[in-house]
Scaffold this motif. Structure first.
Motif, PDB file in Angstrom:
ATOM      1  N   UNK A  33      95.451 130.459  56.674  1.00 63.25           N
ATOM      2  CA  UNK A  33      94.517 131.212  56.459  1.00 63.25           C
ATOM      3  C   UNK A  33      94.473 131.318  55.256  1.00 63.25           C
ATOM      4  N   UNK A  34      95.900 131.680  54.835  1.00 66.83           N
ATOM      5  CA  UNK A  34      95.887 131.335  53.858  1.00 66.83           C
ATOM      6  C   UNK A  34      95.020 130.869  52.299  1.00 66.83           C
ATOM      7  N   UNK A  35      96.083 129.760  53.278  1.00 65.79           N
ATOM      8  CA  UNK A  35      94.884 128.414  52.330  1.00 65.79           C
ATOM      9  C   UNK A  35      93.710 128.507  52.461  1.00 65.79           C
ATOM     10  N   UNK A  36      93.320 128.594  53.368  1.00 65.25           N
ATOM     11  CA  UNK A  36      92.277 128.178  53.897  1.00 65.25           C
ATOM     12  C   UNK A  36      90.308 128.974  52.658  1.00 65.25           C
ATOM     13  N   UNK A  37      91.639 130.540  53.028  1.00 64.74           N
ATOM     14  CA  UNK A  37      90.610 131.845  51.831  1.00 64.74           C
ATOM     15  C   UNK A  37      90.680 131.847  50.690  1.00 64.74           C
ATOM     16  N   UNK A  38      91.596 130.666  50.045  1.00 69.36           N
ATOM     17  CA  UNK A  38      91.739 131.112  48.759  1.00 69.36           C
ATOM     18  C   UNK A  38      91.106 130.258  47.993  1.00 69.36           C
ATOM     19  N   UNK A  39      89.749 130.707  46.446  1.00 73.49           N
ATOM     20  CA  UNK A  39      88.923 130.130  46.317  1.00 73.49           C
ATOM     21  C   UNK A  39      88.998 129.057  45.381  1.00 73.49           C
ATOM     22  N   UNK A  40      88.437 128.483  45.568  1.00 73.51           N
ATOM     23  CA  UNK A  40      88.574 126.905  44.242  1.00 73.51           C
ATOM     24  C   UNK A  40      88.284 126.870  42.869  1.00 73.51           C
ATOM     25  N   UNK A  41      88.549 126.438  41.917  1.00 72.86           N
ATOM     26  CA  UNK A  41      88.465 127.312  40.877  1.00 72.86           C
ATOM     27  C   UNK A  41      87.104 127.298  40.805  1.00 72.86           C
ATOM     28  N   UNK A  42      86.694 128.208  39.727  1.00 73.08           N
ATOM     29  CA  UNK A  42      85.702 128.037  38.872  1.00 73.08           C
ATOM     30  C   UNK A  42      85.660 127.431  37.669  1.00 73.08           C
ATOM     31  N   UNK A  43      84.364 126.598  37.939  1.00 73.31           N
ATOM     32  CA  UNK A  43      84.313 126.493  36.140  1.00 73.31           C
ATOM     33  C   UNK A  43      83.196 127.449  35.325  1.00 73.31           C
ATOM     34  N   UNK A  44      83.752 127.071  33.955  1.00 78.13           N
ATOM     35  CA  UNK A  44      83.613 128.155  32.805  1.00 78.13           C
ATOM     36  C   UNK A  44      81.959 128.011  32.928  1.00 78.13           C
ATOM     37  N   UNK A  45      81.237 129.053  32.973  1.00 74.90           N
ATOM     38  CA  UNK A  45      79.824 129.843  33.099  1.00 74.90           C
ATOM     39  C   UNK A  45      79.218 128.257  31.895  1.00 74.90           C
ATOM     40  N   UNK A  46      78.579 127.903  31.727  1.00 75.81           N
ATOM     41  CA  UNK A  46      78.069 127.489  30.286  1.00 75.81           C
ATOM     42  C   UNK A  46      77.204 128.267  29.702  1.00 75.81           C
ATOM     43  N   UNK A  47      75.956 128.539  30.277  1.00 79.92           N
ATOM     44  CA  UNK A  47      74.985 129.990  29.913  1.00 79.92           C
ATOM     45  C   UNK A  47      75.405 130.945  29.887  1.00 79.92           C
ATOM     46  N   UNK A  48      74.972 131.973  29.350  1.00 74.68           N
ATOM     47  CA  UNK A  48      75.370 133.635  29.469  1.00 74.68           C
ATOM     48  C   UNK A  48      75.032 134.436  30.748  1.00 74.68           C
ATOM     49  N   UNK A  49      75.902 135.410  31.276  1.00 79.72           N
ATOM     50  CA  UNK A  49      75.842 136.071  32.062  1.00 79.72           C
ATOM     51  C   UNK A  49      75.159 136.649  32.081  1.00 79.72           C
ATOM     52  N   UNK A  50      73.601 136.602  33.225  1.00 79.91           N
ATOM     53  CA  UNK A  50      72.303 137.427  33.394  1.00 79.91           C
ATOM     54  C   UNK A  50      72.783 139.052  33.934  1.00 79.91           C
ATOM     55  N   UNK A  51      72.402 140.484  33.021  1.00 81.15           N
ATOM     56  CA  UNK A  51      73.008 141.023  33.682  1.00 81.15           C
ATOM     57  C   UNK A  51      71.680 141.757  35.269  1.00 81.15           C
ATOM     58  N   UNK A  52      72.649 142.433  36.170  1.00 82.65           N
ATOM     59  CA  UNK A  52      72.212 143.060  37.547  1.00 82.65           C
ATOM     60  C   UNK A  52      71.735 144.372  37.188  1.00 82.65           C
ATOM     61  N   UNK A  53      70.108 144.281  37.301  1.00 83.21           N
ATOM     62  CA  UNK A  53      69.905 145.497  37.448  1.00 83.21           C
ATOM     63  C   UNK A  53      69.733 145.981  38.726  1.00 83.21           C
ATOM     64  N   UNK A  54      69.132 147.189  38.165  1.00 85.08           N
ATOM     65  CA  UNK A  54      69.230 147.578  40.033  1.00 85.08           C
ATOM     66  C   UNK A  54      67.652 147.702  40.389  1.00 85.08           C
ATOM     67  N   UNK A  55      67.687 147.418  41.266  1.00 87.78           N
ATOM     68  CA  UNK A  55      66.501 147.335  41.664  1.00 87.78           C
ATOM     69  C   UNK A  55      65.233 148.088  41.644  1.00 87.78           C
ATOM     70  N   UNK A  56      63.959 147.916  41.015  1.00 86.31           N
ATOM     71  CA  UNK A  56      63.120 148.502  40.473  1.00 86.31           C
ATOM     72  C   UNK A  56      62.979 149.365  42.017  1.00 86.31           C
ATOM     73  N   UNK A  57      61.844 151.046  41.625  1.00 86.03           N
ATOM     74  CA  UNK A  57      61.012 151.927  42.540  1.00 86.03           C
ATOM     75  C   UNK A  57      60.309 151.221  43.022  1.00 86.03           C
ATOM     76  N   UNK A  58      59.195 151.508  44.491  1.00 83.77           N
ATOM     77  CA  UNK A  58      58.130 151.387  44.441  1.00 83.77           C
ATOM     78  C   UNK A  58      56.750 151.712  43.769  1.00 83.77           C
ATOM     79  N   UNK A  59      55.994 150.551  43.109  1.00 82.24           N
ATOM     80  CA  UNK A  59      55.122 151.310  42.110  1.00 82.24           C
ATOM     81  C   UNK A  59      55.024 152.881  42.921  1.00 82.24           C
ATOM     82  N   UNK A  60      54.375 153.991  41.290  1.00 82.76           N
ATOM     83  CA  UNK A  60      53.591 154.944  42.134  1.00 82.76           C
ATOM     84  C   UNK A  60      52.293 154.927  42.378  1.00 82.76           C
TER      85      UNK A  60
END
Length: 188
Positions: A33-60
């Protein structure tokens, strides 16, 4: 769980005093189980990471007109006024229930065409608050027609309108003193 397995691995497998050595091992199922849960190595992202913003409230909604003062004389008119305000704001019954702190579906029972529940002291205030309404003035007037019909049924009170000053405590105390004295005289 994986932290616990890592701690057991670092532990060395032995525990206890020299007289009673106990060997701890990790079950093969946990190792797999420990081996199965181990995450495979991730390659470095080539694009700049996008910033995660909070979801917008419904328009008034477009400017909601303020509630117009209304004269309400019956329960049906009161419920109808609450329905109109709900429609002005474009709210669902579920939203009103959530804001007012009422159980799910309660507003539907209050504002139904033939209401199943009545507005009580708690639900009335909660629904008014959820709809941003307030009571400004309550005015009682005598209906001349109704008063003329009820006048023969009214019976005037016969007791005085003022309360007499009661000396109940002093009288009870004096009566109890007499009883105490009589009981003591009988014992002698």
């Amino acid at each position: 769980m994986s932290e616990q397995l890592d701690l057991l691995g670092e532990f060395g497998g032995f525990s206890g005093s020299s007289s009673s050595s106990v060997f701890y091992s990790i079950s093969p199922q946990f190792e797999r189980a420990k081996v199965a849960r181990a995450a495979p190595p991730q390659p470095a992202p080539e694009t700049p990471p996008t910033t995660v913003s909070e979801p917008e409230a419904a328009p008034e909604p477009p400017s909601v007109p303020a509630a117009v003062p209304r004269v309400i004389t019956t329960r049906e008119e009161l419920v109808d006024m609450l329905r109109r305000r709900r429609d002005e704001l474009g709210l669902t019954h579920q939203t009103i229930d959530g804001i007012a702190g009422l159980q799910d579906g309660y507003t539907s029972k209050l504002l139904a065409p033939k209401p199943i529940k009545n507005l009580g002291p708690m639900s009335f205030g909660a629904v008014l608050g959820a709809l941003a309404l307030g009571i400004v003035r309550i005015e009682f007037i005598e209906d001349p027609e109704l008063a003329a019909r009820m006048r023969p049924r009214w019976i005037r009170r016969t007791r005085p309108k003022f309360r007499t000053k009661r000396t109940r405590g002093a009288l009870l105390q004096m009566a109890s003193d007499r009883n105490v004295g009589a009981k003591n005289a009988e014992k002698r």
